[in-house]
Scaffold this active site. Structure first.
Site, short mmCIF file in Angstrom:
data_model
loop_
_atom_site.label_atom_id
_atom_site.label_comp_id
_atom_site.label_asym_id
_atom_site.label_seq_id
_atom_site.Cartn_x
_atom_site.Cartn_y
_atom_site.Cartn_z
N LYS A 256 0.84 -1.21 0.00
CA LYS A 256 0.00 0.00 0.00
C LYS A 256 0.87 1.25 0.00
O LYS A 256 0.57 2.23 -0.70
CB LYS A 256 -0.93 0.00 1.22
CG LYS A 256 -1.78 1.26 1.30
CD LYS A 256 -2.86 1.18 2.35
CE LYS A 256 -3.70 2.46 2.36
NZ LYS A 256 -4.88 2.35 3.24
N HIS B 51 -7.47 -31.07 -32.56
CA HIS B 51 -8.46 -30.06 -32.22
C HIS B 51 -9.37 -30.54 -31.07
O HIS B 51 -10.59 -30.44 -31.14
CB HIS B 51 -9.30 -29.68 -33.44
CG HIS B 51 -8.46 -29.12 -34.55
ND1 HIS B 51 -8.89 -29.07 -35.84
CD2 HIS B 51 -7.20 -28.60 -34.56
CE1 HIS B 51 -7.94 -28.55 -36.60
NE2 HIS B 51 -6.90 -28.26 -35.84
#
Length: 530
Positions: free
Chosen positions: A149, A289
């Protein structure tokens, strides 16, 4: 919501005069501490970290010397103190903050290096409830969040690589840059978020909550990809904390980085071969695929590959090959006769690896084992504005699970073929039809909008490659809603059908099976896959 205070702008450069170090993983600790000490940085530490630094002959101050309180409650309380968090959160150029720091003897902390208690590793090793709870870090995340922070003044590191960046910056000009501190803060919040996600997920599992009120998914970046499914899409690959054998933890021997589609297809292939129990012997799956184009067992691994390839050698070009046994030289030689994108196996012998090294564009992956198909787990799918979660399909059928619904019961060899075909069908995109005989797929129909078309396409594929469906078993991963799909399969030559059952048209489908002399069983289990 707190109003944003009128703080002065954060400085670009901040010198590091004091560093607080508290790490669970002490890899490289002494070297890093020595580098900081050599630059005149005061070291502050706790417990085992302090002991390790002091044992190396370096001056280090105990956190207790700052707070005036000793570590207590088995180390649970040591850094949760205003002197520590004031030193992290204080905005040095804000008069009120400076006044408070001076009034209470709070010294600024310019660098925090904290890595957390090994909660994820404790869970992965099967730690009991008490051990896992004790490995939930409290002070570490609090310090990390405070430092992040206040990144305007504090550099926060949670990994050795972060600290290496800071050390490089300090060696270059004796200070950290604001841009670096921002990037470190972002990583720090991601780390504590992932840590909390692991804890909340574990707790939900301990309580048996299938759908907790809030759900967080976290992962660690493995690879930033050139693109996603298509070149205009961006993509990245992340590894979760789930200790599951597979592509995410595989060793790659050679070749280009795996693409988005490579990883998706390789995972599908390896999960399929893992379905077959050890007594099934060598099994090979070839995926294109995300759908199987050939799956087979064999007396040897090379035979399994050859039989899988025979199902659809055209589609196999540029596909993914998965094996459930060690890749040997004979199998490697066969695989390399046809262009293949990826080969994945539990292991590979030296001769096989040497053969692959001559083909730099083929990726070879080894995993050290097979994933447990019965292990619990979850799958995720994103949708607009949310995501779907479901348990993994860990179903497995045996002959005892089958219900004969036709006048003719299947023969033992037909039962084996049906179970093989149904196992493959579980990994075919729906609607799925799989013809198989003697541990070999003969035709696979996938992704059609109706089951009759899947049955017809699978039969056409078999005919294209000279495979006779006479006497084969046919698996459908969901029920036949009408007799037409079953009739299509029977006319193609299959003599046994396995399907879940449960359609309002079951009676007509059974009647059609009896009329064609087909033995049919219901599983009561649907394995539909979108």
């Amino acid at each position: 919501m707190p109003a944003a205070p009128d703080f002065p702008p954060a400085p670009d450069r901040v010198a590091v005069r004091r560093a607080l170090i508290s790490v669970s993983d002490k890899t490289g600790l002494v070297e890093a501490a020595r580098a900081l000490a050599d630059m005149g940085v005061e070291l502050v530490s706790t417990g085992g970290t302090k002991a390790a630094i002091a044992a190396a002959g370096l001056a280090v101050k105990d956190v207790a010397d700052l707070t005036g309180f000793p570590e207590m409650m088995d180390g649970r309380v040591k850094t949760l103190h205003p002197v520590v968090h004031g030193g992290l959160l204080g905005v040095r150029d804000a008069p009120e903050h400076r006044k408070a720091m001076d009034a209470h003897g709070i010294g600024a902390i310019d660098l925090v290096y904290v890595n957390l208690y090994p909660f994820e590793a404790t869970v992965a090793k099967g730690g009991d409830f008490a051990a896992c709870v004790e490995n939930i870090d409290i002070g570490g995340p609090a310090m990390i969040r405070s430092a992040a922070k206040n990144h305007g003044y504090v550099a926060v590191c949670t990994e050795p690589a972060d600290l290496e960046e800071v050390l490089a910056a300090l060696k270059a000009d004796g200070a950290t840059a604001l841009d670096l501190r921002k990037r470190l803060a972002a990583r720090a919040y991601a780390r504590t978020a992932a840590y909390d996600a692991a804890i909340s997920t574990w707790f939900a599992g301990q309580l048996g909550e299938q759908a907790p009120q809030r759900r967080t998914i976290s992962g660690e970046l493995v690879q930033t990809m050139r693109y996603g499914e298509n070149p205009h899409q961006k993509a990245a690959f992340y590894r979760t904390s789930e200790a599951r054998v597979g592509v995410a933890n595989a060793r790659q021997f050679q070749g280009k980085e795996l693409s988005y589609n490579n990883i998706n297809d390789t995972d599908a292939a390896f999960e399929l071969v893992a379905e077959f129990e050890p007594h099934a012997g060598p099994v090979c799956a070839i995926i294109k695929h995300a759908n199987p184009c050939g799956v087979a067992s064999g007396a040897t691994m090379v035979e399994a590959y050859q039989r899988a390839l025979a199902c659809d050698p055209t589609s196999a070009f540029g596909g993914i090959v998965a094996l459930n046994r060690t890749l040997d030289a004979a199998t490697a030689t066969e695989i390399l006769k046809l262009f293949t994108e990826v080969v994945i196996a539990p292991d590979a012998d030296e001769d096989a690896v040497a053969l692959f090294r001559k083909k730099k564009n083929v990726r070879l992956l080894t995993t050290g084992g097979l994933p447990d198909p019965l292990a619990p787990g979850e799958t995720f799918k994103s949708v607009a504005g949310g995501f779907l979660v479901q348990s993994r399909d860990d179903s497995r059928l045996t002959a005892a699970d089958l219900k004969v619904v036709t006048r003719r019961a299947p023969m033992p060899e037909e039962v084996r073929d049906m179970l093989f075909a149904f196992t493959v069908a579980k990994h075919v995109k729906s609607n799925a039809i799989v013809y198989a005989r003697e541990g070999q797929t003969l035709g696979i129909g996938a992704g059609q909008m109706n089951r009759k078309d899947s049955a017809r396409i699978a039969a056409l594929r078999a005919a294209d490659f000279g495979l006779d469906l006479k006497g084969s078993a046919c698996a459908s991963e969901a029920f036949f809603p009408f007799p037409d799909g079953l009739i299509q399969a029977a006319e193609a030559g299959c003599t046994a059908v396995i399907q879940p059952g449960g359609s309002i048209g079951d009676d007509k489908v059974i009647e059609a099976a009896d009329a064609h002399g087909v033995a049919m069983v219901f599983t009561g289990l649907r394995v539909f896959r979108h």
